[in-house]
Design an enzyme around this catalytic site. Structure first.
Site, PDB file in Angstrom:
ATOM      1  N   CYS A  36      34.223  46.725  40.657  1.00 38.91           N
ATOM      2  CA  CYS A  36      34.611  47.139  42.010  1.00 38.91           C
ATOM      3  C   CYS A  36      34.358  45.968  42.946  1.00 38.91           C
ATOM      4  O   CYS A  36      33.777  44.958  42.540  1.00 38.91           O
ATOM      5  CB  CYS A  36      33.831  48.379  42.441  1.00 38.91           C
ATOM      6  SG  CYS A  36      32.065  48.234  42.170  1.00 38.91           S
ATOM      7  N   TYR A 161      40.266  36.810  33.923  1.00 35.42           N
ATOM      8  CA  TYR A 161      41.362  37.694  34.347  1.00 35.42           C
ATOM      9  C   TYR A 161      42.669  36.942  34.112  1.00 35.42           C
ATOM     10  O   TYR A 161      42.890  35.866  34.671  1.00 35.42           O
ATOM     11  CB  TYR A 161      41.187  38.055  35.824  1.00 35.42           C
ATOM     12  CG  TYR A 161      42.122  39.154  36.318  1.00 35.42           C
ATOM     13  CD1 TYR A 161      42.694  40.074  35.449  1.00 35.42           C
ATOM     14  CD2 TYR A 161      42.430  39.278  37.673  1.00 35.42           C
ATOM     15  CE1 TYR A 161      43.533  41.078  35.902  1.00 35.42           C
ATOM     16  CE2 TYR A 161      43.268  40.290  38.145  1.00 35.42           C
ATOM     17  CZ  TYR A 161      43.815  41.175  37.254  1.00 35.42           C
ATOM     18  OH  TYR A 161      44.652  42.175  37.704  1.00 35.42           O
ATOM     19  N   ASP A 261      37.698  49.732  39.939  1.00 39.09           N
ATOM     20  CA  ASP A 261      38.471  48.700  40.654  1.00 39.09           C
ATOM     21  C   ASP A 261      38.635  49.035  42.140  1.00 39.09           C
ATOM     22  O   ASP A 261      39.470  48.453  42.819  1.00 39.09           O
ATOM     23  CB  ASP A 261      39.834  48.429  40.011  1.00 39.09           C
ATOM     24  CG  ASP A 261      40.476  47.155  40.562  1.00 39.09           C
ATOM     25  OD1 ASP A 261      39.738  46.231  40.934  1.00 39.09           O
ATOM     26  OD2 ASP A 261      41.718  47.107  40.658  1.00 39.09           O
ATOM     27  N   ASN A 266      45.870  44.897  46.348  1.00 41.54           N
ATOM     28  CA  ASN A 266      47.271  44.565  46.020  1.00 41.54           C
ATOM     29  C   ASN A 266      48.116  45.701  45.485  1.00 41.54           C
ATOM     30  O   ASN A 266      49.134  45.446  44.857  1.00 41.54           O
ATOM     31  CB  ASN A 266      47.335  43.415  45.002  1.00 41.54           C
ATOM     32  CG  ASN A 266      46.805  42.141  45.574  1.00 41.54           C
ATOM     33  OD1 ASN A 266      47.237  41.734  46.651  1.00 41.54           O
ATOM     34  ND2 ASN A 266      45.834  41.539  44.919  1.00 41.54           N
TER      35      ASN A 266
HETATM   36  C1  0GY Z   1      41.301  43.385  40.535  1.00 39.23           C
HETATM   37  C2  0GY Z   1      42.705  42.995  40.527  1.00 39.23           C
HETATM   38  C3  0GY Z   1      43.388  42.236  41.416  1.00 39.23           C
HETATM   39  C4  0GY Z   1      42.813  41.410  42.429  1.00 39.23           C
HETATM   40  C5  0GY Z   1      41.692  40.703  42.317  1.00 39.23           C
HETATM   41  O1  0GY Z   1      40.118  39.164  42.983  1.00 39.23           O
HETATM   42  C6  0GY Z   1      41.172  39.725  43.265  1.00 39.23           C
HETATM   43  O2  0GY Z   1      41.801  39.480  44.285  1.00 39.23           O
HETATM   44  O3  0GY Z   1      40.938  40.831  41.243  1.00 39.23           O
HETATM   45  C7  0GY Z   1      44.848  42.211  41.297  1.00 39.23           C
HETATM   46  O4  0GY Z   1      45.534  41.974  42.297  1.00 39.23           O
HETATM   47  O5  0GY Z   1      45.365  42.463  40.169  1.00 39.23           O
HETATM   48  O6  0GY Z   1      40.654  43.390  39.492  1.00 39.23           O
HETATM   49  O7  0GY Z   1      40.790  43.689  41.606  1.00 39.23           O
END
Ligand code: 0GY
Length: 308
Positions: A36, A161, A261, A266
């Site tokens: 989160c 990621y 999450d 987004n």
């Molecule tokens: C998530 C996914 C997203 C964004 C980020 O750090 C971030 O901006 O992780 C995404 O846009 O897929 O895990 O929060």
């Protein structure tokens, strides 16, 4: 003009769901929401200029309220890209959590040993390397490997990621990492492809061949093509994601984590009800023992080893 005026959220961005339902599934005592974020408040913790989106505010107090509402005991707060390598908002949340939150930071090559020690003291136990092109600019792999070597000495892990299509290109780098490696959101499989097709088989091979690799079985709302249930009472939320998550949970029961999450950065088409996301858990971890490993034993071993 107010202090937050330069931080208008990205057009089309949905706000997080303000009235989450009470989950039907009761998580076991001591459960950890292991993915989160907190955003802002931007007047105190401004978003970084190089960010690719501007989120809506999502405070530590709102996160802790959600934790309690869903029945969780602890959080792992992951640094989001809108805050870049300025970990202040995340650290502020860790420090306010009364020991109930641990963190995953973003750092650059110029981070000092003293800064790393301070992050550790605040509760950080990992760094995140992001390879999603819409979220970040490219960081050279030698810089990331150098960071991995330094945080390894602190006993931290690396969270990665990436999109499933990029795994072949990133394979050599990932498999050379010296730390425990935690993959966000199952490596973002394309769930319209078969669960036993070449793309997901490569991810299974990645985990099988590398016992230091873990996976979060999170974000069905991001991965699903079929989408959320039409009605709250539907028995199989995000049903197209279930076979993928279930296969990972059943094949690697000691190396899986789960997270909401929240506040779901987004998302533009659909914002999940976090209560319903919790109701997804028994579809992917069907036995009580699996649920306990996923929600309690595994995250405690990784983030609170002194208590587990
Ligand atoms: C998530 C996914 C997203 C964004 C980020 O750090 C971030 O901006 O992780 C995404 O846009 O897929 O895990 O929060």
């Amino acid at each position: 003009m107010t202090a937050t005026a330069p931080f208008q959220k990205t057009p089309g961005w949905l706000d997080w769901y303000a009235g989450p339902s009470k989950p039907r599934f009761k998580v076991p005592p001591g459960a950890v929401d292991a993915h989160c974020h907190v955003f802002g408040p931007p007047a105190k913790f401004p978003y970084v200029p190089e960010r690719k989106y501007t989120p809506c505010e999502a405070s530590k107090a709102q996160l802790f309220t959600l934790r309690d509402h869903l029945g969780f005991s602890r959080n792992v707060i992951v640094q989001a890209t809108c805050h870049g390598a300025d970990n202040a908002a995340m650290v502020d949340a860790l420090e306010a959590s009364d020991g109930k939150a641990r963190g995953v930071a973003t750092v650059r090559r110029d981070v000092t040993d003293a800064e790393l020690r301070a992050l550790h003291e605040a509760g950080v136990r990992g760094v995140r390397f992001n390879f999603i092109r819409r979220l970040v600019d490219f960081t050279p792999k030698d810089e990331l490997m150098e960071i991995a070597g330094r945080v390894h000495k602190l006993g931290w892990h690396v969270v990665i990621y990436f999109e499933a299509v990029d795994l072949p290109e990133l394979w050599d780098f990932f498999t050379a990492l010296p730390t425990t490696v935690v993959v966000d959101h199952m490596g973002r499989p394309d769930v319209s492809k078969p669960v036993d097709g070449p793309e997901f088989e490569l991810f299974i091979k990645f985990m099988t061949g590398h016992p230091n690799v873990w996976s979060k079985v999170s974000c069905p709302e991001r991965l699903s093509v079929s989408g959320p249930p039409a009605l709250k009472g539907e028995q199989r939320p995000y049903r197209d994601v279930v076979p993928f998550a279930r296969r990972i949970v059943e094949t690697f029961p000691d190396r899986v984590l789960w997270g909401t999450d929240w506040p779901h950065p987004n998302l533009k088409d659909h914002m999940p009800d976090d209560g319903l996301l919790v109701d997804f858990i028994p579809h992917i971890a069907t036995a009580t023992a699996l649920q306990h490993r996923l929600l309690v034993e595994n995250p405690m071993r990784l983030y609170w080893p002194e208590l587990s």
